[in-house]
Motif scaffolding. Structure first.
Motif, PDB file in Angstrom:
ATOM      1  N   GLY A 160      -4.055   6.548   6.666  1.00 39.63           N
ATOM      2  CA  GLY A 160      -4.579   7.887   7.599  1.00 39.63           C
ATOM      3  C   GLY A 160      -3.096   9.456   7.586  1.00 39.63           C
ATOM      4  N   ALA A 161      -2.504   8.815   7.245  1.00 41.25           N
ATOM      5  CA  ALA A 161      -1.237   9.618   6.560  1.00 41.25           C
ATOM      6  C   ALA A 161      -1.267  10.696   5.582  1.00 41.25           C
ATOM      7  CB  ALA A 161       0.478   8.793   6.156  1.00 41.25           C
ATOM      8  N   LEU A 162      -0.372  11.254   5.387  1.00 42.53           N
ATOM      9  CA  LEU A 162      -1.048  12.054   3.533  1.00 42.53           C
ATOM     10  C   LEU A 162      -0.012  11.724   3.256  1.00 42.53           C
ATOM     11  CD1 LEU A 162      -2.084  15.849   5.449  1.00 42.53           C
ATOM     12  CD2 LEU A 162      -3.749  14.207   4.176  1.00 42.53           C
ATOM     13  N   GLU A 163      -0.385  12.077   1.883  1.00 39.65           N
ATOM     14  CA  GLU A 163       0.775  11.481   0.539  1.00 39.65           C
ATOM     15  C   GLU A 163       0.432  12.652  -0.358  1.00 39.65           C
ATOM     16  OE1 GLU A 163      -0.095   7.515   0.027  1.00 39.65           O
ATOM     17  OE2 GLU A 163       0.975   6.805   1.424  1.00 39.65           O
TER      18      GLU A 163
ATOM     19  N   ALA B  19      -7.651   5.174  -9.296  1.00 39.40           N
ATOM     20  CA  ALA B  19      -8.310   3.967  -8.285  1.00 39.40           C
ATOM     21  C   ALA B  19      -7.860   3.288  -7.271  1.00 39.40           C
ATOM     22  CB  ALA B  19      -8.384   2.518  -9.309  1.00 39.40           C
ATOM     23  N   SER B  20      -6.153   3.704  -7.532  1.00 38.68           N
ATOM     24  CA  SER B  20      -5.556   2.773  -5.880  1.00 38.68           C
ATOM     25  C   SER B  20      -5.770   3.997  -4.797  1.00 38.68           C
ATOM     26  CB  SER B  20      -3.979   2.687  -6.998  1.00 38.68           C
ATOM     27  OG  SER B  20      -3.493   3.458  -7.154  1.00 38.68           O
ATOM     28  N   LEU B  21      -4.891   5.013  -5.365  1.00 42.53           N
ATOM     29  CA  LEU B  21      -5.214   6.113  -4.262  1.00 42.53           C
ATOM     30  C   LEU B  21      -6.827   5.629  -3.522  1.00 42.53           C
ATOM     31  CD1 LEU B  21      -4.038   9.469  -5.476  1.00 42.53           C
ATOM     32  CD2 LEU B  21      -3.560   7.679  -4.283  1.00 42.53           C
ATOM     33  N   ALA B  22      -8.055   5.418  -4.728  1.00 39.83           N
ATOM     34  CA  ALA B  22      -9.466   5.508  -3.369  1.00 39.83           C
ATOM     35  C   ALA B  22      -9.797   4.353  -2.592  1.00 39.83           C
ATOM     36  CB  ALA B  22     -10.417   5.335  -4.956  1.00 39.83           C
ATOM     37  N   ASP B  23      -8.552   3.494  -3.248  1.00 35.91           N
ATOM     38  CA  ASP B  23      -9.058   2.098  -2.140  1.00 35.91           C
ATOM     39  C   ASP B  23      -7.633   2.226  -1.461  1.00 35.91           C
ATOM     40  OD1 ASP B  23      -9.694   0.808  -4.394  1.00 35.91           O
ATOM     41  OD2 ASP B  23      -8.504  -0.143  -5.222  1.00 35.91           O
TER      42      ASP B  23
ATOM     43  N   SER C  26       0.779  -0.881   0.081  1.00 40.71           N
ATOM     44  CA  SER C  26       0.289  -0.293  -0.018  1.00 40.71           C
ATOM     45  C   SER C  26       0.795   1.134  -0.162  1.00 40.71           C
ATOM     46  CB  SER C  26      -0.751   0.188   1.045  1.00 40.71           C
ATOM     47  OG  SER C  26       0.074   0.262   2.502  1.00 40.71           O
ATOM     48  N   LEU C  27       2.115   0.889  -0.009  1.00 39.38           N
ATOM     49  CA  LEU C  27       2.914   2.172   0.164  1.00 39.38           C
ATOM     50  C   LEU C  27       3.769   2.710  -1.525  1.00 39.38           C
ATOM     51  CD1 LEU C  27       4.893   1.432   2.735  1.00 39.38           C
ATOM     52  CD2 LEU C  27       3.168   2.616   2.717  1.00 39.38           C
ATOM     53  N   THR C  28       3.357   4.500  -1.895  1.00 39.15           N
ATOM     54  CA  THR C  28       3.920   4.430  -2.625  1.00 39.15           C
ATOM     55  C   THR C  28       5.399   5.628  -2.561  1.00 39.15           C
ATOM     56  OG1 THR C  28       1.914   6.810  -2.597  1.00 39.15           O
ATOM     57  CG2 THR C  28       1.559   4.606  -2.989  1.00 39.15           C
ATOM     58  N   GLY C  29       6.134   6.031  -3.569  1.00 37.41           N
ATOM     59  CA  GLY C  29       6.997   6.987  -3.535  1.00 37.41           C
ATOM     60  C   GLY C  29       8.118   6.525  -2.565  1.00 37.41           C
TER      61      GLY C  29
END
Length: 809
Positions: free
Chosen positions: A552-555, A593-597, A408-411
């Motif tokens: 709940g973190a902001l990305e 869609a991945s952000l929505a999930d 579920s992580l990015t960047g």
């Protein structure tokens, strides 16, 4: 602890036995000190106050978006610049020690001769510009250099195109408007960048700062001294995050890797002296004396190695900072901060690692009976460690669990998580090393057993010397795993991004702002729509927003503000809508869609996000789509974004139909292939950090692998001499050594690849919905380099050892 005679004699008469350990400690100190220096630079980074040098106290908005409560509270830098409400100027001026409070507004405009920076005139109170002729501007007037009083000039502002009369001139570059006019046309009406507060006579800066803070009641952050540089250059906060991230997150992993590798080298060096320690035990040396000898040797060698390692570490940190400056990630004014703290910390870490690893490696040799010690020094006995084995299995389980959670992580979070996962798997390899090595020898040695005498002997040596094999395999696994994960993390994301761009860009032409301009003209979309053969025209304001992610973190997420209709947008972009219907009305949003999930929102829900300046917003989700990586992860109306960015001009103009000749008056025109190529160059620049981390960690591990292989060959001089005495030719012995090196290299490559895949597969499935993309040529280059280094590292010392005709060591 006083050095004893055994330690001094070992260093004096057998210095070659300590060369490998010394090299490993020097490299470890270099890595740790470099990361520590960058961490300290990030903590202490500052820039000159710039235009605020004449204002002792400056109030500005908090450039961090805060979220969470209590122990879970955290923050994320806002993508653009947070601003203050203009009504706070009066409150700041009400502070008892304030002589005056001056608003500061800065924004880009385009004049008759190109781009200009616009300011409000009252800011000259603290910046020092003065009139050379005329008077201060009133509404409808400007002060401008290279103009005549009374001239009429047309300025393109974020609010539109306006014509002004020149009321005064100055020698400074830029244009000045009346305060009310500047706030109105800046693109963010009612908001200002900062408040400069000037003191009454004899009022100290600290006193004034406290009074202003009380007057504003927490609605702004107060800056004095060097802290004013953060207001002058808001990118400093982001630069500090970058430096602290490199020195902290990456530095922590790099430190573990460096210490892990150094400890393995020391353990190998001590293990190679098992025969020597067995003889010492046989003549009456006590276990305590042996442990003290090893500790003394460490105290004699480790501090010097650490001190020498800090020199290339400082040079590496300086080079790294220069590269960050060149790429715009760090302001030019940020200087390298070098103090005793990271250097002493690196020395202490190296010394502690050397002491602990040496003590642990010598623990068994110093405690067993002399006869048993001599027996085990001659023939290796592989035993299952009842502490090491459970810990190794726990590390494997931890790596698998963390790899699954990382989906579920990015960047940057994904890259940092990847490093942590690799560390867990590497700990497992280190703890289970002899068992893993025995399994690799059995598997990769199968083809060798049916080969020549040299190949069969190489397979037998590998099976019966599992600990030596494990020491040689581990750094190769490190090099392959870290390099593969960091590089292929980028290539996988880059591959999907390029694929989504190819499939999603349906525009025939894409117009970008001319070089040096702040953006396209406000009427660019209207003019493009009226150009012959253009069937659809859409303006895009490219920026970033902060969206809720896992936990709940902001990305940060890429965003595009659309000027035009949803129908026109669909004509130039195929976003691959998964649910809902695309719309670009105010208060509505479409997201990947991945952000929505990750945010756990569906069509019809409200997405609680932060706009580029940190303003909270809750637009309604009207659609989700699948090509966010290639196009933009968030799509909404330009009007919802324009007042929350520094430059409110459209960044790009996408058209369906039209010609290059007809559109070139609006800016730089590219076709879809040219635009994709330009975006690929940008992605390559963004991947530089990952590639550099791969080079640092992979290069360090590769050097450690070479160092370890050389040590193992030099320790086998007696064995090689024996083979020569029983009739083996030099060529046969060298072939055996090369077959062993090839087995070691292939085993390390296979294990490193397995660790990389175990890390990348779940992560890339969560990030892109696809498996990792591994370019065959790049992978082949990694593997080929490791094989070449391994063969070279054993061939050269083996040739040197075979020149001697005796069994002497």
């Amino acid at each position: 602890m006083r050095p004893n005679g055994l330690a001094r004699a070992a260093l004096r008469f057998r210095p070659s036995a300590f060369v490998g350990t010394f090299v490993a400690l020097v490299m470890a100190a270099a890595i740790v000190s470099a990361c520590g220096i960058l961490l300290e630079t990030g903590v202490r980074a500052e820039v000159p106050p710039g235009r605020y040098a004449g204002a002792p106290v400056v109030a500005a908005a908090d450039q961090q978006a805060h979220y969470g409560k209590g122990d879970s509270a955290d923050s994320e830098p806002v993508p653009d610049r947070a601003r203050l409400d203009a009504t706070l100027v009066a409150k700041a001026a009400s502070a008892p020690g304030a002589h005056t409070a001056v608003p500061d507004v800065t924004f880009p405009v385009t004049g008759p001769h190109g781009p200009l920076t616009a300011h409000n005139w009252s800011a000259t109170t603290f910046t020092g510009e003065h009139l050379t002729a005329g008077h201060a501007p009133n509404p409808g007037e400007v002060v401008l250099g290279n103009a005549e009083i009374g001239d009429r000039v047309t300025l393109t502002t974020p609010d539109g195109t306006h014509t002004y009369r020149v009321s005064g001139t100055t020698t400074a570059p830029g244009v000045w408007l009346a305060d009310t006019e500047a706030v109105r046309v800046s693109g963010h009406p009612g908001r200002i960048d900062a408040i400069a507060v000037l003191p009454k006579p004899d009022v100290a800066t600290g006193t004034l700062a406290a009074q202003v803070a009380h007057a504003l009641d927490g609605q702004a952050k107060i800056h004095t001294g060097d802290g004013r540089g953060t207001v002058a250059d808001p990118t400093l906060d982001e630069a500090k995050e970058v430096l602290i991230g490199i020195g902290g997150s990456f530095g922590g992993v790099a430190t573990v890797v460096a210490m892990f590798t150094a400890a393995g080298t020391i353990a190998l060096a001590v293990g190679q002296r098992a025969r020597e320690f067995a003889l010492l035990r046989a003549i009456g040396t006590t276990p305590r004396q042996i442990r003290r000898t090893i500790a003394t040797e460490t105290l004699l060698a480790a501090p010097l190695a650490a001190a020498l390692g800090c020199l290339p570490g400082t040079a590496l940190a300086a080079w790294w900072l220069d590269q960050l400056r060149d790429r715009g990630a760090v302001p030019e004014q940020v200087d390298l901060a070098v103090s005793w703290i990271p250097l002493v910390s690196a020395t202490g870490a190296v010394l502690l690692t050397a002491l602990l690893s040496g003590y642990i490696a010598a623990h068994r040799s110093s405690r067993i009976k002399p006869g048993q010690a001599l027996s085990e020094a001659s023939v290796e006995r592989l035993r299952i460690g009842w502490i090491r084995t459970p810990l190794g299995l726990a590390a494997v389980a931890g790596g698998i669990v963390c790899a699954a959670l990382s989906a579920s992580l990015t960047g940057e979070d994904a890259a940092n998580a990847a490093l942590g996962i690799v560390v867990l798997f590497m700990l497992a390899v280190g703890l289970l090393g002899p068992l893993v090595a025995r399994a690799c020898a059995a598997l990769f040695g199968l083809p060798l057993r049916g080969g020549s005498a040299s190949a069969a002997l190489a397979a037998a040596n590998s099976r019966t010397n599992a600990r030596r094999l494990a020491s040689a395999i581990t750094p190769i696994v490190l090099a392959m795993a870290f390099s593969s994960v960091l590089v292929f993390l980028h290539t996988s994301e880059d591959h999907v991004t390029a694929q989504q761009q190819r499939d999603g860009i349906t525009a025939d032409h894409i117009v970008t702002a001319p070089a040096g301009a702040s953006g396209l003209a406000p009427d660019a979309v209207r003019r493009a729509a009226g150009t012959p053969e253009v069937r659809a025209a859409v303006g895009l304001l490219k920026t970033s927003v902060l969206v809720p992610g896992s936990g709940g973190a902001l990305e940060a997420a890429t965003a595009q503000g659309v000027t035009g209709s949803a129908r026109d947008l669909a004509a130039v972009q195929d976003l691959d809508v998964k649910a809902g219907q695309l719309a670009v009305k105010r208060g509505e949003i479409a997201i990947d869609a991945s952000l929505a999930d990750n945010a756990d929102v569906r069509v019809g829900d409200r997405l609680h996000l932060r706009l580029p300046d940190g303003t909270k917003a809750s637009p309604r989700v009207v659609a989700t789509y699948g090509r966010g990586l290639g196009l933009a992860q968030v799509t909404l109306s330009r009007t919802d974004l324009a007042s929350h960015v520094i430059s409110a001009y459209d960044t790009e103009l996408w058209t369906k139909g039209g010609t290059t000749a007809g559109l070139k008056a609006l800016g730089t025109v590219r076709d879809r292939d040219g635009y994709t190529t330009a975006q690929s160059v940008d992605r390559e620049l963004n991947a530089w950090a990952n590639n550099l981390m791969a080079a640092v960690l992979g290069g360090f591990a590769a050097v450690a692998a070479v160092n370890t292989l050389v040590m193992t060959v030099l320790d086998r001089r007696r064995e090689l001499g024996t083979l020569r005495l029983i009739g083996s030719t030099r060529r046969q012995v060298l072939r055996m050594i090369r077959w062993e090196a090839l087995l070691v290299a292939l085993a390390g490559i296979a294990l490193g690849t397995a660790i990389a895949l175990a890390t990348l597969v779940p992560m890339m499935n969560g990030l892109t919905g696809q498996g990792p993309y591994i370019p065959p040529l790049m992978y082949g280059a990694f593997a080929g380099t490791i094989v070449a280094l391994g063969l070279t590292a054993v061939t050269l010392p083996a040739k040197a050892a075979l020149r001697r005709e005796t069994l002497d060591e």
